[in-house]
Design a protein around this motif. Structure first.
Motif, short mmCIF file in Angstrom:
data_model
loop_
_atom_site.label_atom_id
_atom_site.label_comp_id
_atom_site.label_asym_id
_atom_site.label_seq_id
_atom_site.Cartn_x
_atom_site.Cartn_y
_atom_site.Cartn_z
N HIS A 215 11.25 -6.66 0.00
CA HIS A 215 10.32 -5.83 -0.68
C HIS A 215 9.89 -6.36 -2.04
O HIS A 215 10.89 -6.62 -2.84
CB HIS A 215 10.45 -4.43 -0.74
N VAL A 217 7.84 -5.58 -5.73
CA VAL A 217 6.95 -4.73 -6.58
C VAL A 217 6.22 -5.48 -7.60
O VAL A 217 7.12 -6.22 -8.27
CB VAL A 217 7.70 -3.58 -7.32
N TYR A 241 4.73 -5.22 0.00
CA TYR A 241 4.71 -5.21 -1.52
C TYR A 241 4.35 -3.88 -1.83
O TYR A 241 3.29 -3.08 -1.17
CB TYR A 241 3.98 -6.31 -2.01
N THR A 242 4.53 -3.52 -3.37
CA THR A 242 4.03 -2.55 -3.93
C THR A 242 3.33 -3.04 -5.23
O THR A 242 3.90 -3.65 -5.81
CB THR A 242 4.70 -1.28 -4.27
N ARG A 270 -3.72 5.88 -4.14
CA ARG A 270 -3.05 4.71 -3.47
C ARG A 270 -4.22 4.14 -2.53
O ARG A 270 -5.12 4.73 -2.05
CB ARG A 270 -2.19 5.32 -2.30
N SER A 326 9.18 3.74 -7.37
CA SER A 326 8.67 3.15 -6.26
C SER A 326 9.57 2.60 -5.25
O SER A 326 9.48 2.92 -3.95
CB SER A 326 7.40 2.19 -6.57
N LEU A 330 9.37 4.77 -1.76
CA LEU A 330 8.38 4.40 -0.90
C LEU A 330 8.80 3.34 0.12
O LEU A 330 9.96 2.56 -0.19
CB LEU A 330 7.26 3.81 -1.73
N SER A 335 3.19 -1.98 2.80
CA SER A 335 2.56 -2.61 1.53
C SER A 335 1.48 -1.58 1.09
O SER A 335 0.89 -1.01 2.06
CB SER A 335 1.91 -4.03 1.95
N ARG A 336 1.25 -1.48 -0.19
CA ARG A 336 0.05 -0.56 -0.54
C ARG A 336 -0.19 -1.14 -2.12
O ARG A 336 0.70 -1.93 -2.84
CB ARG A 336 0.53 0.73 -0.78
N LEU A 338 -1.21 0.86 -5.73
CA LEU A 338 -1.15 1.91 -6.52
C LEU A 338 -1.86 1.71 -7.89
O LEU A 338 -1.81 1.02 -8.66
CB LEU A 338 0.17 2.52 -6.85
#
Length: 379
Positions: A215, A217, A241-242, A270, A326, A330, A335-336, A338
């Motif tokens: 992941h 960030v 990913y965030t 989101r 996060s 999460l 993926s999102r 923010l």
């Protein structure tokens, strides 16, 4: 604007969810804030990130850790790694990814001042050639996640001897700072819209993908000219990913210590991964001169800003804590995007620094971080 209510799992309360297609934020989004989770079951919801399996300690790398926000992030990760329940590793992690010794110097200055003389030794720092994805990949192998910036603050520096300088003496490179490093040299630095920024970012993402990281960030910095350049790279490379961004002017608390914890009430929306993003007004995205550290003056400043209708400022330290939270809260497989802003009204206080306060914070990686956990769990 269409409003709906979504039941929170683990019973009993509902958080407001807003779908919006108006203004700068064009994609449908789920929206939650601190007040919606205060006293609710959201604070008791099970995390879906690395804190869900705390025995499986996850190693995290921080790119550009010599910048102020990157260094604060690193400090929070160090503290989280020393505590049970976070799922963050504390041995050989976190790892600072810098280009030269200047990055390591900047990191340790912040750790010493903001984290009670914390220190990043040489085994926690790797110097990389940001033009070489394969070189970066070797330095993040064995890690599980990474925090990256979009457009870094660049500074031209000599390549540190005995690292990746294989072209002779007096070679130059760009040090990467996540957010800013105050006092960095501006000479011979590319513009914020130069292709060098997307090259560095793509190389970093490809390196993380090649090394098997689970992941990423990604923090959108205030220097970012076209956010879709970076979102597109993330979508193309396919690593979950965030992506975190803010429209609030960012400030630095010049007297910050980790005991102060979270000071902003945060409003988080989101958006779906890959949503179309537009650039925030650069004149409204950063206020490096505003470093109010006195609590009473900041309370007054918040009140005045609210009454005048000005956009609320957001602390760099709070954004750093949100990045770390996060990872804990999460799901790493999703993926999102923010979008974060500071709410109006009073700032949060842990009581640190007041005369009669006897509270001890040695069992918390960041005071008030449970509120961040509640906000993220409710999205």
């Amino acid at each position: 604007m269409v409003s709906a209510a979504r039941s929170l799992a683990y019973a009993g309360t509902a958080a407001a969810v807003t779908l919006s297609g108006v203004g700068a934020f064009t994609a449908p989004r789920a929206h939650i804030n601190f007040d919606a989770t205060r006293g609710s079951s959201a604070l008791r919801m099970k995390p879906k990130g690395c804190a869900a399996t705390p025995l499986e300690k996850k190693k995290v790398a921080v790119f550009g850790a010599g910048g102020y926000l990157g260094a604060v992030l690193f400090g929070f990760l160090q503290r989280a790694g020393s505590l049970y329940g976070t799922g963050i590793a504390g041995i050989s992690s976190p790892r600072a990814i810098c280009s030269t010794g200047a990055g390591a110097e900047g990191l340790n200055k912040v750790l010493a001042a903001q984290f009670k003389w914390a220190f990043a030794s040489e085994d926690l720092i790797r110097l990389v050639d940001t033009t070489d994805a394969a070189y970066i990949e070797e330095r993040v192998k064995g890690f599980d996640a990474a925090v990256l910036g979009t457009t870094y603050r660049l500074e031209q520096r000599p390549v540190t001897p005995n690292t990746y300088d294989n072209k002779g003496v007096n070679q130059k490179t760009y040090e990467i700072y996540l957010d800013d490093r105050y006092g960095a040299w501006d000479a011979n630095v590319p513009a914020d819209d130069d292709d060098v920024h997307t090259v560095i970012f793509r190389n970093s993402v490809q390196a993380c993908k090649g090394a098997g990281l689970s992941h990423l960030v990604v923090l959108e910095t205030h220097r970012t000219v076209n956010p879709m350049d970076f979102v597109s790279i993330l979508e193309e490379e396919g690593v979950p990913y965030t992506y975190i961004r803010t429209a609030s002017p960012m400030i630095k608390d010049k007297t910050y210590s980790f005991e102060k914890g979270i000071t902003n009430k945060l409003d988080v929306s989101r958006l779906a991964a890959g949503s179309t993003l537009t650039r925030f007004d650069a004149s409204n995205c950063d206020d490096p001169g505003d470093t109010r550290g006195d609590l009473s003056s900041r309370l007054s400043g918040k009140k005045e800003a609210s009454e005048s209708g000005h956009v609320q400022t957001i602390n760099r330290e709070d954004l750093a804590a949100l990045c770390v939270q996060s990872l804990m809260s999460l799901d790493w497989e999703e993926s999102r995007i923010l979008e974060v802003k500071a709410e109006s009204g009073e700032i949060l206080s842990t009581g640190y620094g007041t005369k009669r306060s006897k509270k001890v914070f040695d069992k918390e990686w960041c005071p008030n971080s449970d509120l961040l956990g509640g906000v993220l769990a409710a999205l």
